[in-house]
Each structure stands twice: as C-alpha cells, then as structure tokens.
Write a protein that holds these residues in place. Sequence first.
Motif, PDB file in Angstrom:
ATOM      1  N   VAL A   8       0.846  -1.198   0.000  1.00 59.41           N
ATOM      2  CA  VAL A   8       0.000   0.000   0.000  1.00 59.41           C
ATOM      3  C   VAL A   8       0.879   1.245   0.000  1.00 59.41           C
ATOM      4  O   VAL A   8       0.675   2.185  -0.783  1.00 59.41           O
ATOM      5  CB  VAL A   8      -0.939   0.008   1.228  1.00 59.41           C
ATOM      6  N   GLN A   9       1.888   1.267   0.871  1.00 58.85           N
ATOM      7  CA  GLN A   9       2.757   2.436   0.972  1.00 58.85           C
ATOM      8  C   GLN A   9       3.576   2.643  -0.292  1.00 58.85           C
ATOM      9  O   GLN A   9       3.742   3.776  -0.759  1.00 58.85           O
ATOM     10  CB  GLN A   9       3.692   2.284   2.188  1.00 58.85           C
ATOM     11  N   VAL A  10       4.095   1.563  -0.861  1.00 56.63           N
ATOM     12  CA  VAL A  10       4.890   1.681  -2.083  1.00 56.63           C
ATOM     13  C   VAL A  10       4.040   2.227  -3.229  1.00 56.63           C
ATOM     14  O   VAL A  10       4.478   3.087  -4.003  1.00 56.63           O
ATOM     15  CB  VAL A  10       5.503   0.314  -2.462  1.00 56.63           C
ATOM     16  N   MET A  11       2.803   1.751  -3.349  1.00 58.10           N
ATOM     17  CA  MET A  11       1.914   2.230  -4.404  1.00 58.10           C
ATOM     18  C   MET A  11       1.568   3.706  -4.213  1.00 58.10           C
ATOM     19  O   MET A  11       1.577   4.495  -5.158  1.00 58.10           O
ATOM     20  CB  MET A  11       0.633   1.384  -4.429  1.00 58.10           C
ATOM     21  N   ARG A  12       1.256   4.081  -2.982  1.00 59.88           N
ATOM     22  CA  ARG A  12       0.866   5.472  -2.731  1.00 59.88           C
ATOM     23  C   ARG A  12       2.044   6.419  -2.922  1.00 59.88           C
ATOM     24  O   ARG A  12       1.880   7.545  -3.399  1.00 59.88           O
ATOM     25  CB  ARG A  12       0.268   5.592  -1.335  1.00 59.88           C
ATOM     26  N   GLN A  13       3.245   5.978  -2.569  1.00 64.37           N
ATOM     27  CA  GLN A  13       4.426   6.813  -2.772  1.00 64.37           C
ATOM     28  C   GLN A  13       4.720   7.036  -4.252  1.00 64.37           C
ATOM     29  O   GLN A  13       5.378   8.013  -4.607  1.00 64.37           O
ATOM     30  CB  GLN A  13       5.635   6.176  -2.081  1.00 64.37           C
ATOM     31  N   ALA A  14       4.217   6.139  -5.085  1.00 60.38           N
ATOM     32  CA  ALA A  14       4.411   6.302  -6.532  1.00 60.38           C
ATOM     33  C   ALA A  14       3.516   7.391  -7.107  1.00 60.38           C
ATOM     34  O   ALA A  14       3.656   7.757  -8.273  1.00 60.38           O
ATOM     35  CB  ALA A  14       4.151   4.973  -7.240  1.00 60.38           C
ATOM     36  N   GLY A  15       2.586   7.897  -6.299  1.00 58.74           N
ATOM     37  CA  GLY A  15       1.727   8.980  -6.748  1.00 58.74           C
ATOM     38  C   GLY A  15       0.593   8.547  -7.653  1.00 58.74           C
ATOM     39  O   GLY A  15       0.186   9.294  -8.548  1.00 58.74           O
ATOM     40  N   LEU A  16       0.045   7.348  -7.415  1.00 64.21           N
ATOM     41  CA  LEU A  16      -1.060   6.869  -8.255  1.00 64.21           C
ATOM     42  C   LEU A  16      -2.269   7.780  -8.101  1.00 64.21           C
ATOM     43  O   LEU A  16      -2.536   8.328  -7.028  1.00 64.21           O
ATOM     44  CB  LEU A  16      -1.445   5.440  -7.867  1.00 64.21           C
ATOM     45  N   LYS A  17      -3.024   7.917  -9.168  1.00 60.48           N
ATOM     46  CA  LYS A  17      -4.225   8.753  -9.159  1.00 60.48           C
ATOM     47  C   LYS A  17      -5.474   7.948  -8.811  1.00 60.48           C
ATOM     48  O   LYS A  17      -6.548   8.521  -8.662  1.00 60.48           O
ATOM     49  CB  LYS A  17      -4.400   9.420 -10.528  1.00 60.48           C
ATOM     50  N   VAL A  18      -5.355   6.636  -8.734  1.00 64.78           N
ATOM     51  CA  VAL A  18      -6.512   5.773  -8.462  1.00 64.78           C
ATOM     52  C   VAL A  18      -6.420   5.245  -7.033  1.00 64.78           C
ATOM     53  O   VAL A  18      -5.340   5.204  -6.439  1.00 64.78           O
ATOM     54  CB  VAL A  18      -6.588   4.603  -9.464  1.00 64.78           C
ATOM     55  N   PRO A  19      -7.554   4.823  -6.430  1.00 68.12           N
ATOM     56  CA  PRO A  19      -7.520   4.290  -5.057  1.00 68.12           C
ATOM     57  C   PRO A  19      -6.706   3.007  -4.963  1.00 68.12           C
ATOM     58  O   PRO A  19      -6.663   2.213  -5.910  1.00 68.12           O
ATOM     59  CB  PRO A  19      -8.996   4.024  -4.749  1.00 68.12           C
ATOM     60  N   VAL A  20      -6.074   2.816  -3.813  1.00 76.72           N
ATOM     61  CA  VAL A  20      -5.326   1.584  -3.519  1.00 76.72           C
ATOM     62  C   VAL A  20      -5.957   0.940  -2.290  1.00 76.72           C
ATOM     63  O   VAL A  20      -6.108   1.589  -1.252  1.00 76.72           O
ATOM     64  CB  VAL A  20      -3.836   1.880  -3.250  1.00 76.72           C
ATOM     65  N   PHE A  21      -6.339  -0.324  -2.413  1.00 78.72           N
ATOM     66  CA  PHE A  21      -6.971  -1.052  -1.315  1.00 78.72           C
ATOM     67  C   PHE A  21      -6.123  -2.267  -0.942  1.00 78.72           C
ATOM     68  O   PHE A  21      -5.562  -2.936  -1.814  1.00 78.72           O
ATOM     69  CB  PHE A  21      -8.371  -1.544  -1.704  1.00 78.72           C
ATOM     70  N   LYS A  22      -6.072  -2.544   0.370  1.00 77.25           N
ATOM     71  CA  LYS A  22      -5.396  -3.760   0.831  1.00 77.25           C
ATOM     72  C   LYS A  22      -6.415  -4.872   1.007  1.00 77.25           C
ATOM     73  O   LYS A  22      -7.377  -4.717   1.760  1.00 77.25           O
ATOM     74  CB  LYS A  22      -4.660  -3.516   2.144  1.00 77.25           C
ATOM     75  N   ILE A  23      -6.203  -5.983   0.319  1.00 78.21           N
ATOM     76  CA  ILE A  23      -7.025  -7.191   0.471  1.00 78.21           C
ATOM     77  C   ILE A  23      -6.129  -8.239   1.124  1.00 78.21           C
ATOM     78  O   ILE A  23      -5.233  -8.784   0.477  1.00 78.21           O
ATOM     79  CB  ILE A  23      -7.550  -7.699  -0.892  1.00 78.21           C
ATOM     80  N   ARG A  24      -6.340  -8.487   2.386  1.00 78.08           N
ATOM     81  CA  ARG A  24      -5.420  -9.358   3.119  1.00 78.08           C
ATOM     82  C   ARG A  24      -5.359 -10.747   2.495  1.00 78.08           C
ATOM     83  O   ARG A  24      -6.354 -11.244   1.944  1.00 78.08           O
ATOM     84  CB  ARG A  24      -5.838  -9.464   4.578  1.00 78.08           C
ATOM     85  N   PRO A  25      -4.210 -11.416   2.567  1.00 72.68           N
ATOM     86  CA  PRO A  25      -4.142 -12.813   2.135  1.00 72.68           C
ATOM     87  C   PRO A  25      -4.949 -13.679   3.084  1.00 72.68           C
ATOM     88  O   PRO A  25      -5.288 -13.262   4.198  1.00 72.68           O
ATOM     89  CB  PRO A  25      -2.647 -13.139   2.209  1.00 72.68           C
TER      90      PRO A  25
END
Length: 525
Positions: free
Chosen positions: A118-135
């Motif tokens: 989640v943090q790596v994706m958000r730090q990339a500056g994505l414009k779309v929502p990022v959700f965590k789906i636990r394993p």
Amino acid sequence: MQIVWKGSVYDHSGYSRAAREYLLALHSKGIDVKLDLINNGYQLNLPPGQSNLFRQLIEKPNVYGNQVYILHQTPDSWKRMPGLTIGFTYWETSKIPDHWISKCNEMDAVFVSSEHNVQVMRQAGLKVPVFKIRPCLSPETLHSFSSQVPYYIHQLPQFRFLSIFTWIERKGYDLLLKAYFEEFSSKEDVVLIIKTGAHNNQKIEELIAAESRKYKDPGRYYIDLSIRNEFEMEGLYNHCNAFVLPSRGEGIGYPMLEAGKRSLPVIATAWGGHLDFLNEENSYLIPYHFVPVKPQSHYHGYRSDQLWAEASVEHLKQRMRNIFVKNKEAADRGNKLKIFIDQTFTYDQAAMDLSFALNQLTGGRFQDGTNKINSYHENEFRVMEKIHQLFRCESSEYINGLFKELLMREPKPLELDHYRNLLFSGVSKISIIGAILQSDECGQHFNQPLNTLNRYNRTIIEVFRTFNEYDDTVFVKCLYRELLFREPDEGGMYGFINILRHGGSRISVIESILTSPECVALFTK
C-alpha cells in the motif's frame, strides 16, 4: 454483481497460490465469482474438490453488464475491460517500476495484499484508489498429509530447518547458505531442507555443493527439487521444526504464512509484506540494511533506483542457533503466530476486505455480497463473551479488565479508586463502560490506523477498530452482528446512519448499542 477473476490457479507461482485461496474464500461466502483462467501450460495436482470448483468457476456463465473485473497478474498485462476494472498485483522493493504507474492509472483501482505494498503504491503517486485485500488461508487442514510425507524426511536428522523459495536473488539464498554453513556442522543433529526449483535444477545442486565446500565441516542439507502436491507440502511443513527465509523483499510471503499456520517458528528479514503477520513477539526477525537492487534476468522491472533489504548474516546465524537450542521458546512463538494467523487471515475477513473495497468503488452496489459475510470467524473470541466474563468480576478486577480492554493499559491508583467509589455509590457497571468509551483516550485508540494491529489476541477496542475501516452502513452492520447477534432493523439502521451523517461519532454509536437494554440483557444473562 459478478466478479470476473482473471488469473492463474494451476502453477507454483505466488499469484496462483493467492488466487486459489481468494477464489475459495469468495465462493465460500456465496459471492458470485467467475474464473477467467490464464493458462500457463501447467497442471498442478490439486485436491479434487478444488479442481472441480475451479472448473465450475471457469464454465460459469457471464452476467454481462453487471461485472467487476479483477486482473490478478503483473501490470504489464493489464487491459481495461468493459466494466469496473481493478488491477491486483504485488511488489517487493522500495519503488514500483516506472512503467507500472501509467498501467495502474488506467484501472479504476489497484488491489494489493500488504501494508508494505500500500505504501509503495501510494508513494508512486497513483491517481486511483489503492486497497489492501489481506491474504487468507483455508481453515481446513489436509488430514491425509501423514501418508504423503516426502520419502526422504525420515532419513534426515531430527531437527529440520525448512526454506521454500524460487531460486532467484531476491529470496536471499546466498545469505541463507552462508549463515547455515558457518553456524552448524555435520556433527550436529540438524539439517537444512531447501525446497526450490528453476529452469536448470542441476545448476542449483552444483552451486549449493560449491558453497558447502568453502567450509571445513558444513552442516548437512537436503535439496528437494521435485514438484510436490498439496498433501506432500502439508507433510513437509508438519515434519519440520522451523522455517527460515532471509528474503530481500516480499509482497506477501505465502510460504511464511503457511509455515506460521502450522505453528512453525519463522525466521525472516524485518522488512517486507510479511510484517503484516510477523512481529517480534511471534517470530524471529533479522535486522537489515538497504542496498540498491541489481537488474534481474527473470523480470525487467528491477532497477538500481529501487532498494531492498540485505539481512544480517550474523543475526541470521544467531536466530537459527537460538531456535535450535531453545525449543520451548521457539514453540511458544510459533503458537502465537498460528493463533494470530487463524484469527486474522481468514476467508471471512479477506472477503470482507474485498466487499468493502467494491462497495467503495460502486457506491454501495455490492451490498448483497456484504450481507453474506460475517465479521468474524465463528471460532473467534467475541466482544460479548469478554464483557459477559467481565460483568461477573468484583469491582477492582472489573475496572482493571475494562482498562485493559478499552484503554489497553492498567488503571492508575487514582483512577482505580475513582471508578471503584462510583460502583460503591451505586453507579452501574454498564454506565462505567459508557464513560470509558466516551473518553478522549479511548477515542484515540479507536481512531488509530488499522495496520497498527499486530497482536494475536485483540482487545475489545481493537476489535471495534477493525470495523472503523468500513463505510457507515457496513460499520453499523458489523456492530449489530458483533453485539446483538443479528442484522440491523430498518429503524435502527436509519437512526444510526442519520446520527453519523449529522456529525455524531462512531464511538457514540458503539456506546449507544452496547448500553442498550437489548445488549445489556444479552451479557447479563
């Protein structure tokens, strides 16, 4: 609304392993899911029930015009579909590949499976929502594993370290071999089992043999290069004493999750997606330092502007020795890890994560799926059971218990005297629950980010905090299910949603339900 899951299920990749569990979870919760199979030419030998189910999901008719597409593969292959399209992926370094950013932004959302991702994706500056789906892992075990233990197991020393990985640099096999051969000798009753594989298995055997020859008396090892079915893997896990993997980076780390579910103490690098379930209390974490990532032949996305974790060989040696010598301490940590995994990485909760994300993306149109999902595994220790036990305690013990469950600490002497005096003066126990719930300190605990929940035995406030991730409707439903053991009636749902929409706090909703005559009647029986 039908989920169309595009992914592989029949090979040994982490994507396939995860897809099998997610599909089983969604199906078990009654959610309409169809499998759009990516056929890689493999045919892993799965239990008959799974094979039959996946075939049914492949053959299931499409519900055109009302579908959500989940593309469970690397972003290189993502292409928008006619309906809501979500990319589901994993990454293992400090920074996603640059070309992934545009691919992610073509989606309606991105799913990942760990806080690290989640943090790596958000730090990339994505414009779309990022959700965590636990394993998640199946609650069932393969009871016939004892008859399918790999043939070599009983010929090996009694203490067995197990490591399962693909033979690539990211997995830290070089660090593992160095640490093990330096720390252990052939005279000790210990062996390292390496379950691995690559395109050239002979090269793996030659490399390990060459590494062992660098040492005067290296510890014994066994290389398992065979393709194992699910029953044989169950037997392998259950006939080893500890799991070790000094990986340089993980999106999830399914072998570690699987080892932990079987109570094996786990040694792992203290960085990566596996820290969602591994911590200092339930495992053995290895200190590390960051190093630049080298280009990797198996995938073009690794670049020198990324970092990953180099585990300390000296600390790895110490942790392996510690587990070998202190078997009881290691067993205790393994048991803690199993309890945490059994409570946190369930089909129920993974399906709830996915349902929550889809409701957010569709404006609540996925509610039918939410209605079918219980907020807790049926064997989990429930809030009402804890309160029921507390109500039978005497004043001091009752107040101590409330502080631990709601404020996560013991009361100070003045606090203990204050609440004890209130009880002696005739103030009811339920009123004291309401007062502590409404305190600023309790509100601070309730509003902490969910990723700070890393203990295997959740307190009452931590349970409530898990509900805080959801929108108002699902939040109220979770409270009714947890505290009143039923679905909300229309009037109750409307009343509480109205309170929240007009600025009322979620803590006040919890307090209102918990202190209601209906709820009090349940835990004072």
